[in-house]
Design an enzyme around this catalytic site. Structure first.
Site, PDB file in Angstrom:
ATOM      1  N   HIS A 190      65.139  32.084 -15.550  1.00 62.61           N
ATOM      2  CA  HIS A 190      65.868  32.324 -16.791  1.00 62.61           C
ATOM      3  C   HIS A 190      65.992  33.820 -17.031  1.00 62.61           C
ATOM      4  O   HIS A 190      65.427  34.626 -16.289  1.00 62.61           O
ATOM      5  CB  HIS A 190      65.213  31.612 -17.980  1.00 62.61           C
ATOM      6  CG  HIS A 190      63.840  32.092 -18.344  1.00 62.61           C
ATOM      7  ND1 HIS A 190      62.737  31.936 -17.530  1.00 62.61           N
ATOM      8  CD2 HIS A 190      63.376  32.725 -19.465  1.00 62.61           C
ATOM      9  CE1 HIS A 190      61.668  32.421 -18.125  1.00 62.61           C
ATOM     10  NE2 HIS A 190      62.039  32.916 -19.297  1.00 62.61           N
ATOM     11  N   HIS A 195      65.133  36.078 -19.421  1.00 61.92           N
ATOM     12  CA  HIS A 195      64.265  36.971 -20.182  1.00 61.92           C
ATOM     13  C   HIS A 195      63.778  38.138 -19.314  1.00 61.92           C
ATOM     14  O   HIS A 195      63.452  37.963 -18.144  1.00 61.92           O
ATOM     15  CB  HIS A 195      63.087  36.206 -20.767  1.00 61.92           C
ATOM     16  CG  HIS A 195      63.477  35.360 -21.944  1.00 61.92           C
ATOM     17  ND1 HIS A 195      62.707  34.332 -22.414  1.00 61.92           N
ATOM     18  CD2 HIS A 195      64.575  35.401 -22.763  1.00 61.92           C
ATOM     19  CE1 HIS A 195      63.301  33.772 -23.455  1.00 61.92           C
ATOM     20  NE2 HIS A 195      64.442  34.403 -23.675  1.00 61.92           N
ATOM     21  N   ASP A 253      61.086  39.828 -19.045  1.00 64.47           N
ATOM     22  CA  ASP A 253      59.790  39.799 -18.366  1.00 64.47           C
ATOM     23  C   ASP A 253      59.802  38.888 -17.137  1.00 64.47           C
ATOM     24  O   ASP A 253      58.784  38.775 -16.446  1.00 64.47           O
ATOM     25  CB  ASP A 253      58.675  39.394 -19.331  1.00 64.47           C
ATOM     26  CG  ASP A 253      58.826  37.988 -19.883  1.00 64.47           C
ATOM     27  OD1 ASP A 253      59.960  37.567 -20.162  1.00 64.47           O
ATOM     28  OD2 ASP A 253      57.794  37.299 -20.053  1.00 64.47           O
ATOM     29  N   HIS A 254      60.959  38.287 -16.851  1.00 67.59           N
ATOM     30  CA  HIS A 254      61.110  37.476 -15.640  1.00 67.59           C
ATOM     31  C   HIS A 254      62.127  38.062 -14.663  1.00 67.59           C
ATOM     32  O   HIS A 254      62.123  37.674 -13.492  1.00 67.59           O
ATOM     33  CB  HIS A 254      61.515  36.047 -16.007  1.00 67.59           C
ATOM     34  CG  HIS A 254      60.421  35.280 -16.669  1.00 67.59           C
ATOM     35  ND1 HIS A 254      59.721  34.271 -16.043  1.00 67.59           N
ATOM     36  CD2 HIS A 254      59.870  35.393 -17.907  1.00 67.59           C
ATOM     37  CE1 HIS A 254      58.799  33.800 -16.866  1.00 67.59           C
ATOM     38  NE2 HIS A 254      58.866  34.469 -17.993  1.00 67.59           N
ATOM     39  N   HIS A 294      63.718  26.293 -23.758  1.00 67.10           N
ATOM     40  CA  HIS A 294      63.249  27.668 -23.975  1.00 67.10           C
ATOM     41  C   HIS A 294      64.459  28.602 -24.052  1.00 67.10           C
ATOM     42  O   HIS A 294      64.562  29.435 -24.954  1.00 67.10           O
ATOM     43  CB  HIS A 294      62.314  28.062 -22.836  1.00 67.10           C
ATOM     44  CG  HIS A 294      61.719  29.426 -22.955  1.00 67.10           C
ATOM     45  ND1 HIS A 294      60.842  29.773 -23.954  1.00 67.10           N
ATOM     46  CD2 HIS A 294      61.865  30.531 -22.175  1.00 67.10           C
ATOM     47  CE1 HIS A 294      60.475  31.035 -23.793  1.00 67.10           C
ATOM     48  NE2 HIS A 294      61.088  31.524 -22.737  1.00 67.10           N
ATOM     49  N   ASP A 347      59.228  29.317 -18.053  1.00 69.59           N
ATOM     50  CA  ASP A 347      58.577  29.210 -19.361  1.00 69.59           C
ATOM     51  C   ASP A 347      58.895  27.888 -20.054  1.00 69.59           C
ATOM     52  O   ASP A 347      58.837  27.802 -21.280  1.00 69.59           O
ATOM     53  CB  ASP A 347      59.019  30.368 -20.262  1.00 69.59           C
ATOM     54  CG  ASP A 347      58.388  31.691 -19.860  1.00 69.59           C
ATOM     55  OD1 ASP A 347      57.571  31.704 -18.917  1.00 69.59           O
ATOM     56  OD2 ASP A 347      58.721  32.720 -20.482  1.00 69.59           O
ATOM     57  N   HIS A 397      53.266  32.181 -17.149  1.00 69.72           N
ATOM     58  CA  HIS A 397      52.286  32.934 -17.941  1.00 69.72           C
ATOM     59  C   HIS A 397      50.897  32.320 -17.828  1.00 69.72           C
ATOM     60  O   HIS A 397      50.740  31.122 -17.578  1.00 69.72           O
ATOM     61  CB  HIS A 397      52.684  32.954 -19.419  1.00 69.72           C
ATOM     62  CG  HIS A 397      53.900  33.761 -19.708  1.00 69.72           C
ATOM     63  ND1 HIS A 397      53.854  35.097 -20.036  1.00 69.72           N
ATOM     64  CD2 HIS A 397      55.213  33.418 -19.713  1.00 69.72           C
ATOM     65  CE1 HIS A 397      55.081  35.550 -20.238  1.00 69.72           C
ATOM     66  NE2 HIS A 397      55.922  34.542 -20.048  1.00 69.72           N
TER      67      HIS A 397
END
Length: 254
Positions: A52, A54, A56-57, A109, A126, A164
C-alpha cells in the site's frame, strides 16, 4: 526459503525473502538503509513488492532504485505509488524470479491495499497484524471485515508477515476482549518473552491468529458478548460488531 523481518523506523518491518543462494526480494521498504545492509550481507535483490501507499512502506524505494534502477517494483493500482513498474490487483500473479505470488485485494486500511500470498507466506502489510488489524484510514468496516474473512480462509500454516511489531500491545487489548481464551493467554506470554529476548514476534501463522486474534473471531460468542457489553446494546450484525470492536481498539489505552 529464508524469511527475515528487517527492522525499520520505530516498529516497522521490511520483509526479505530469499533462497539459499541469497537471491530474493523485499516487501514494503519504508527506508532504504536496512535493505542496503541486507544486500551488503549477501542478499541478491531481484525486486520489490509493495502492499500500500503509506510512506513508511514505500519511502525507501527511490533510494534503492538509485542503486539498482532496473529492479521491478510490483504495487497496487494506486497513482500515489509513483515508483511502480507493474500494477496488480485481485486474481493477478506477481512474479520476481522464481518467486510467484497470488495477489489479493484487501481494502480497509487503505482503499487500494493488496496482499501477496505464495510459498506458504502472506505479506499483508497493515491489514492483518498478529492479534490485531489495521486502522480504517480510507476503507469501511464492511470492506475490512471482508478482507479479513478472505485472509482467514487461506491455509492455516500460512506465515503471517505483517508490517509492524505490534503484538504485545495488541495482546493487551485482545485479553480485555477475550480474557478466558487460553490460546491467547499463551500467545501473550510468548510475545513478551520474544520481545524481552530481542526477537520479532512475527511471523505468526493463520491458524494461530484464527484462535487468538479477536478481529478474526468476531463471530465467537465470547468476543461478541464483550463487544455488546462495551457498546451497551446488542449489535445488529457482524459488521456492526466488527466496527464497534475497531472503535474500541482505536480508543484503547493499556
Amino acid at each position: 526459503m529464508r524469511l527475515r523481518p528487517l527492522p525499520a523506523f520505530e516498529d516497522n518491518y521490511i520483509w526479505a525473502l530469499h533462497d539459499d543462494t541469497g537471491t530474493g526480494l523485499v516487501v514494503d521498504p519504508g527506508e532504504a538503509g536496512p535493505v542496503l545492509a541486507a544486500v551488503a550481507g549477501g542478499l541478491q535483490l531481484r525486486g520489490i513488492l509493495l502492499t500500500h501507499h503509506h510512506h513508511d512502506h514505500i519511502g525507501g524505494v527511490p533510494g534503492i532504485l538509485e542503486r539498482w534502477p532496473d529492479l521491478p517494483v510490483i504495487a497496487p493500482h494506486d497513482d500515489r505509488i509513483a515508483t511502480a513498474t507493474q500494477r496488480v490487483g485481485a486474481g493477478d500473479t506477481a512474479r520476481i524470479g522464481d518467486w510467484v505470488f497470488e495477489v489479493h485485494e484487501i481494502p480497509g486500511h487503505t482503499v487500494s491495499h493488496i496482499a501477496f500470498h505464495g510459498h506458504q507466506v502472506l505479506f499483508c502489510g497493515d491489514t492483518l497484524f498478529s492479534l490485531g488489524c489495521g486502522r480504517l484510514f480510507e476503507g469501511t468496516p464492511t470492506q475490512m471485515l471482508d478482507s479479513l474473512d478472505r485472509l482467514r480462509a487461506l491455509p492455516g500454516d500460512t506465515l503471517v508477515c505483517c508490517g509492524h511489531e505490534y503484538t504485545v500491545a495488541n495482546a493487551a487489548f485482545a485479553l480485555t476482549v477475550d480474557a478466558a481464551n487460553e490460546d491467547l493467554q499463551k500467545r501473550a506470554v510468548e510475545a513478551k518473552r520474544q520481545r524481552l529476548a530481542g526477537k520479532a514476534t512475527v511471523p505468526s501463522t493463520l491458524a494461530q491468529e484464527t484462535v487468538c486474534n479477536p478481529f478474526l473471531r468476531i463471530d465467537a460468542a465470547p468476543v461478541r458478548a464483550a463487544v455488546n457489553a462495551h457498546a451497551g446494546r446488542a449489535l445488529a450484525d457482524r459488521v456492526d460488531a466488527f466496527a464497534e470492536l475497531r472503535r474500541w481498539k482505536d480508543g484503547y489505552r493499556a
